[in-house]
Design a protein around this motif. Structure first.
Motif, PDB file in Angstrom:
ATOM      1  N   ARG A  90     118.590  45.823 -14.072  1.00 56.86           N
ATOM      2  CA  ARG A  90     118.197  45.024 -12.893  1.00 56.86           C
ATOM      3  C   ARG A  90     117.183  43.950 -13.272  1.00 56.86           C
ATOM      4  O   ARG A  90     117.136  42.895 -12.638  1.00 56.86           O
ATOM      5  N   ASP A  91     116.376  44.201 -14.317  1.00 53.14           N
ATOM      6  CA  ASP A  91     115.386  43.206 -14.741  1.00 53.14           C
ATOM      7  C   ASP A  91     116.039  41.933 -15.269  1.00 53.14           C
ATOM      8  O   ASP A  91     115.388  40.898 -15.347  1.00 53.14           O
ATOM      9  N   ARG A  92     117.304  41.996 -15.659  1.00 58.58           N
ATOM     10  CA  ARG A  92     118.028  40.841 -16.209  1.00 58.58           C
ATOM     11  C   ARG A  92     118.819  40.072 -15.166  1.00 58.58           C
ATOM     12  O   ARG A  92     119.380  39.031 -15.469  1.00 58.58           O
ATOM     13  N   LEU A  93     118.950  40.618 -13.979  1.00 62.02           N
ATOM     14  CA  LEU A  93     119.849  40.030 -12.997  1.00 62.02           C
ATOM     15  C   LEU A  93     119.393  38.652 -12.538  1.00 62.02           C
ATOM     16  O   LEU A  93     118.193  38.412 -12.367  1.00 62.02           O
ATOM     17  N   ASP A  96     120.195  36.006  -7.160  1.00 58.94           N
ATOM     18  CA  ASP A  96     121.091  36.377  -6.054  1.00 58.94           C
ATOM     19  C   ASP A  96     121.491  37.846  -6.111  1.00 58.94           C
ATOM     20  O   ASP A  96     121.591  38.509  -5.078  1.00 58.94           O
ATOM     21  N   LEU A  97     121.695  38.384  -7.314  1.00 61.62           N
ATOM     22  CA  LEU A  97     122.033  39.803  -7.436  1.00 61.62           C
ATOM     23  C   LEU A  97     120.803  40.688  -7.318  1.00 61.62           C
ATOM     24  O   LEU A  97     120.855  41.764  -6.720  1.00 61.62           O
ATOM     25  N   ARG A  98     119.701  40.259  -7.884  1.00 65.97           N
ATOM     26  CA  ARG A  98     118.465  41.054  -7.844  1.00 65.97           C
ATOM     27  C   ARG A  98     117.952  41.208  -6.420  1.00 65.97           C
ATOM     28  O   ARG A  98     117.421  42.243  -6.041  1.00 65.97           O
ATOM     29  N   ASP A  99     118.113  40.178  -5.601  1.00 64.14           N
ATOM     30  CA  ASP A  99     117.607  40.216  -4.230  1.00 64.14           C
ATOM     31  C   ASP A  99     118.524  40.963  -3.270  1.00 64.14           C
ATOM     32  O   ASP A  99     118.133  41.286  -2.155  1.00 64.14           O
ATOM     33  N   ALA A 100     119.748  41.247  -3.688  1.00 62.86           N
ATOM     34  CA  ALA A 100     120.694  41.979  -2.849  1.00 62.86           C
ATOM     35  C   ALA A 100     120.518  43.484  -3.082  1.00 62.86           C
ATOM     36  O   ALA A 100     119.999  43.905  -4.122  1.00 62.86           O
ATOM     37  N   PRO A 101     120.942  44.310  -2.129  1.00 61.65           N
ATOM     38  CA  PRO A 101     120.891  45.763  -2.360  1.00 61.65           C
ATOM     39  C   PRO A 101     121.699  46.137  -3.605  1.00 61.65           C
ATOM     40  O   PRO A 101     122.780  45.587  -3.827  1.00 61.65           O
ATOM     41  N   SER A 113     122.282  52.690  -9.524  1.00 59.17           N
ATOM     42  CA  SER A 113     122.990  51.460  -9.187  1.00 59.17           C
ATOM     43  C   SER A 113     122.185  50.253  -9.637  1.00 59.17           C
ATOM     44  O   SER A 113     120.961  50.218  -9.497  1.00 59.17           O
ATOM     45  N   VAL A 114     122.899  49.251 -10.158  1.00 60.23           N
ATOM     46  CA  VAL A 114     122.276  48.022 -10.646  1.00 60.23           C
ATOM     47  C   VAL A 114     122.566  46.862  -9.704  1.00 60.23           C
ATOM     48  O   VAL A 114     121.664  46.157  -9.281  1.00 60.23           O
ATOM     49  N   PHE A 115     123.849  46.653  -9.383  1.00 53.76           N
ATOM     50  CA  PHE A 115     124.200  45.605  -8.423  1.00 53.76           C
ATOM     51  C   PHE A 115     125.552  45.908  -7.809  1.00 53.76           C
ATOM     52  O   PHE A 115     126.357  46.661  -8.356  1.00 53.76           O
ATOM     53  N   LEU A 116     125.777  45.294  -6.652  1.00 58.12           N
ATOM     54  CA  LEU A 116     127.018  45.485  -5.906  1.00 58.12           C
ATOM     55  C   LEU A 116     127.400  44.154  -5.273  1.00 58.12           C
ATOM     56  O   LEU A 116     126.564  43.506  -4.641  1.00 58.12           O
ATOM     57  N   THR A 117     128.660  43.750  -5.485  1.00 56.45           N
ATOM     58  CA  THR A 117     129.208  42.574  -4.817  1.00 56.45           C
ATOM     59  C   THR A 117     130.430  43.019  -4.028  1.00 56.45           C
ATOM     60  O   THR A 117     130.697  44.218  -3.922  1.00 56.45           O
TER      61      THR A 117
END
Length: 193
Positions: A90-93, A96-101, A113-117
């Motif tokens: 998550r530190d690399r995101l 837009d991805l880091r700010d999303a759940p 979980s790291v990211f979800l689109t």
């Protein structure tokens, strides 16, 4: 069913933006046929899979041995995981991805979980042997519908990690993935669409 690595690398996944130092270990088609809006259902199925009895005896025995070895050798101690031994992906995101759940919490496995689109989900795990990412995508299938696709990306932790990955490779392909895919298929079929 195993897929060629190009089934993952040729797609315009966001995960490619920040995992260049990870090795693509495996790519599998998931037996989860559906429509364009069924991806959230797949994500929830995977994150909530928590009844060990849903899996085969061989699968359960294999993971019981793995967790016992991990406890014996300290592979899974708190100082070997995410934010201890390695920073979270998550530190690399990008923002837009880091700010999303990041996606759902897992109920029974130590993934985060790291990211979800709308068609892509990544979760990570780290221990003394490896930092690994499970990437789940929602892709068009051969019949005009969609299905899940799982990719495993890894970064071994030194010689121990490389040895560990080599040792478990046959077990993953012969026991772990087939049992996991059968369980996903059975659960997917039993849930209302």
């Amino acid at each position: 069913m195993p897929l060629p690595k190009t089934a993952h690398t040729s797609r315009p996944w966001r995960i490619h933006e920040f995992t260049k130092d990870f090795h693509l270990e495996d790519v599998w088609a998931l037996p989860t046929p559906g429509g364009p809006d069924d991806f959230p259902r797949l994500v929830q199925l995977i994150a909530s899979q928590n009844d060990p009895n849903d899996f085969s005896l061989a699968y359960r025995v294999l993971f019981a041995i793995r967790w016992k070895l991990g406890a014996l050798f300290g592979w899974d101690n708190s100082d070997t995981g995410i934010a201890s031994r390695v920073p979270s992906l998550r530190d690399r995101l990008p923002a837009d991805l880091r700010d999303a759940p990041p996606g759902p919490n897992f109920q029974s496995v130590p993934f985060h979980s790291v990211f979800l689109t709308d068609n892509e989900w990544a979760a990570e795990i780290a221990n003394r042997t490896v930092h690994a990412i499970m990437h789940i995508g929602w892709v068009p299938n051969e019949t005009g519908g969609y299905r899940g696709q799982m990719a495993i990306l890894v970064k071994p932790n030194g010689p121990l990690g490389k040895l560990y990955l080599a040792a478990i490779r046959p077990l993953r392909h012969l026991l772990v993935y087939p049992a996991m895919l059968r369980t996903f298929h059975r659960t997917w079929q039993s849930q209302p669409a």
